[in-house]
Design an enzyme around this catalytic site. Structure first.
Site, PDB file in Angstrom:
ATOM      1  CB  SER A 141     -13.752   1.017   1.062  1.00 44.78           C
ATOM      2  OG  SER A 141     -14.582   1.005   2.197  1.00 44.78           O
ATOM      3  CE1 TYR A 154     -11.619   5.780   2.344  1.00 48.06           C
ATOM      4  CE2 TYR A 154     -13.227   4.633   2.874  1.00 48.06           C
ATOM      5  CZ  TYR A 154     -12.234   4.766   2.763  1.00 48.06           C
ATOM      6  OH  TYR A 154     -11.386   3.498   2.577  1.00 48.06           O
TER       7      TYR A 154
HETATM    8  N1  NAD Z   1      -7.918   0.083   6.876  1.00 47.33           N
HETATM    9  C1  NAD Z   1      -9.030  -0.283   6.528  1.00 47.33           C
HETATM   10  O1  NAD Z   1      -9.909  -0.818   7.205  1.00 47.33           O
HETATM   11  C2  NAD Z   1      -9.614   0.041   4.999  1.00 47.33           C
HETATM   12  C3  NAD Z   1     -10.834  -0.571   4.703  1.00 47.33           C
HETATM   13  C4  NAD Z   1     -11.125  -0.384   3.376  1.00 47.33           C
HETATM   14  C5  NAD Z   1     -10.397   0.204   2.386  1.00 47.33           C
HETATM   15  N2  NAD Z   1      -9.097   0.638   2.789  1.00 47.33           N
HETATM   16  C6  NAD Z   1      -8.273   1.292   1.828  1.00 47.33           C
HETATM   17  O2  NAD Z   1      -7.241   0.613   1.700  1.00 47.33           O
HETATM   18  C7  NAD Z   1      -5.996   1.370   1.177  1.00 47.33           C
HETATM   19  C8  NAD Z   1      -4.734   1.417   2.269  1.00 47.33           C
HETATM   20  O3  NAD Z   1      -5.413   1.905   3.510  1.00 47.33           O
HETATM   21  P1  NAD Z   1      -4.745   1.505   4.914  1.00 47.33           P
HETATM   22  O4  NAD Z   1      -5.650   1.481   5.926  1.00 47.33           O
HETATM   23  O5  NAD Z   1      -3.623   0.300   4.964  1.00 47.33           O
HETATM   24  O6  NAD Z   1      -3.954   2.893   5.156  1.00 47.33           O
HETATM   25  P2  NAD Z   1      -2.565   3.402   5.708  1.00 47.33           P
HETATM   26  O7  NAD Z   1      -2.725   4.791   6.222  1.00 47.33           O
HETATM   27  O8  NAD Z   1      -2.078   2.615   6.769  1.00 47.33           O
HETATM   28  O9  NAD Z   1      -1.590   3.150   4.327  1.00 47.33           O
HETATM   29  C9  NAD Z   1      -1.797   4.001   3.293  1.00 47.33           C
HETATM   30  C10 NAD Z   1      -0.438   4.252   2.725  1.00 47.33           C
HETATM   31  O10 NAD Z   1      -0.510   5.048   1.566  1.00 47.33           O
HETATM   32  C11 NAD Z   1       0.552   6.120   1.430  1.00 47.33           C
HETATM   33  N3  NAD Z   1      -0.108   7.373   0.522  1.00 47.33           N
HETATM   34  C12 NAD Z   1      -0.915   8.163   0.930  1.00 47.33           C
HETATM   35  N4  NAD Z   1      -1.198   9.124   0.186  1.00 47.33           N
HETATM   36  C13 NAD Z   1      -0.581   8.892  -0.798  1.00 47.33           C
HETATM   37  C14 NAD Z   1       0.149   9.211  -2.091  1.00 47.33           C
HETATM   38  N5  NAD Z   1      -0.587  10.642  -2.503  1.00 47.33           N
HETATM   39  N6  NAD Z   1       0.937   8.855  -2.789  1.00 47.33           N
HETATM   40  C15 NAD Z   1       1.683   7.664  -2.639  1.00 47.33           C
HETATM   41  N7  NAD Z   1       1.489   7.199  -1.303  1.00 47.33           N
HETATM   42  C16 NAD Z   1       0.382   7.674  -0.607  1.00 47.33           C
HETATM   43  C17 NAD Z   1       0.607   6.447   2.876  1.00 47.33           C
HETATM   44  O11 NAD Z   1       1.939   7.209   3.241  1.00 47.33           O
HETATM   45  C18 NAD Z   1       0.707   5.194   3.698  1.00 47.33           C
HETATM   46  O12 NAD Z   1       1.907   4.275   3.693  1.00 47.33           O
HETATM   47  C19 NAD Z   1      -6.767   2.772   1.127  1.00 47.33           C
HETATM   48  O13 NAD Z   1      -6.966   3.003  -0.169  1.00 47.33           O
HETATM   49  C20 NAD Z   1      -7.938   2.704   2.067  1.00 47.33           C
HETATM   50  O14 NAD Z   1      -8.801   3.854   1.558  1.00 47.33           O
HETATM   51  C21 NAD Z   1      -8.780   0.475   4.134  1.00 47.33           C
END
Ligand code: NAD
Length: 263
Positions: A141, A154
């Site tokens: 991130s 985080y």
């Molecule tokens: N959304 C953002 O703006 C953003 C920005 C930077 C980084 N990220 C990173 O991107 C990744 C995805 O984020 P997102 O926003 O799409 O999240 P999201 O919550 O929409 O999706 C995350 C998915 O991971 C699954 N998950 C959670 N814990 C789990 C586990 N222990 N084992 C297996 N699956 C698991 C959830 O069920 C979900 O389907 C994460 O690593 C997040 O930190 C997101």
């Protein structure tokens, strides 16, 4: 020239998510790879897998060692060797560090750091045992580079992801296994809206303000933008890149001041 993942099995953890997970799975699918969609339950993974031409669903909590090992065995039986892993599964925690509980911090680091390590460990062992080459892309991130209130924990977890990415690149280069990371900026997803909703009653407006004030480019980074970079890093077009964390953030981390102050 095009990115071609034909014949490659690519595991995407947390692939059932409607944010990054979907953007990454779509990009893998469209570049010809077989998407192996992991999520917490088989139902979630199967529902997501139905959206792609060539996908296999597998359940498993990446923070649990038994689940990870069962998941790798199942994939091996059904799909054969895995050629690429995208460590996308992750959780957030929008709380000041001094206000978070031990349980919350344990869970954050169990999923966002230890989980990635366990998936990488299983993947590398499988590759070395079968004398194969494959690549890793971790989802980090922008918070690992510059952060904000309520994000210290985080930011710490994602900084660990960057360090792990660099270290794995060092250790695995001798086997031609590459390890890189993608650091998304703010993406429209349930995770983003629910975290932002903890400090503002209108998370959608907060995101709109972020777009105009805190990015060089005045549009939202999409999950698919991140997926496109992920498939590049899995492909041979990036054969000389390892240990890097690439920000896909519309320029967020380049800004010293809010656009409003200076333009
Ligand atoms: N959304 C953002 O703006 C953003 C920005 C930077 C980084 N990220 C990173 O991107 C990744 C995805 O984020 P997102 O926003 O799409 O999240 P999201 O919550 O929409 O999706 C995350 C998915 O991971 C699954 N998950 C959670 N814990 C789990 C586990 N222990 N084992 C297996 N699956 C698991 C959830 O069920 C979900 O389907 C994460 O690593 C997040 O930190 C997101």
């Amino acid at each position: 020239m095009k990115i071609d993942l034909n014949g490659k099995n690519i595991l995407v953890t947390g692939g059932a998510g409607d944010g990054l997970g979907q953007g990454i799975c779509e990009a893998v699918d469209q570049s010809g790879g077989r998407v192996i969609v992991n999520d917490l339950t088989l139902e979630m993974a199967q529902r997501a897998a139905e959206k792609y031409k060539n996908a296999f669903a597998v359940e498993g909590d990446i923070s649990k060692a038994d689940d990870v090992s069962r998941m790798f065995d199942r994939i091996r039986e059904e799909c054969g060797i895995i050629h690429g892993v995208v460590n996308n599964a992750g959780i957030g925690l929008g709380k000041n560090a001094h206000e978070a509980s031990e349980t919350e911090v344990d869970r954050l680091y169990e999923v966002d750091v230890k989980g990635i390590w366990m998936v990488c460990r299983a993947f590398v062992k499988q590759l070395l045992a079968s004398n194969e080459v494959g690549h890793i892309v971790n989802i980090s991130s922008v918070q690992a580079f510059a952060t904000m209130h309520r994000m210290a924990l985080y930011a710490g977890a994602k900084s660990a992801v960057n360090g792990l990415t660099r270290g794995l690149a060092v250790e695995l280069g001798q086997y031609n296994i590459r390890c890189n990371a993608v650091a998304p900026g703010l993406i429209y997803s349930e995770q983003s809206l629910s975290i932002i909703g903890k400090w503002t009653p209108d998370p959608v407006k907060w995101m709109e303000d972020h777009k105009s004030d805190h990015q060089c480019l005045n549009f939202f980074t999409s999950a698919r933008d991140c997926g496109n970079v992920v498939v590049f890093l899995l492909s041979e077009l990036s054969r000389s890149i390892t240990g890097q964390t690439i920000c896909v953030d519309n320029g967020t981390i380049n800004l010293l001041y809010n656009n409003e102050y200076t333009s």
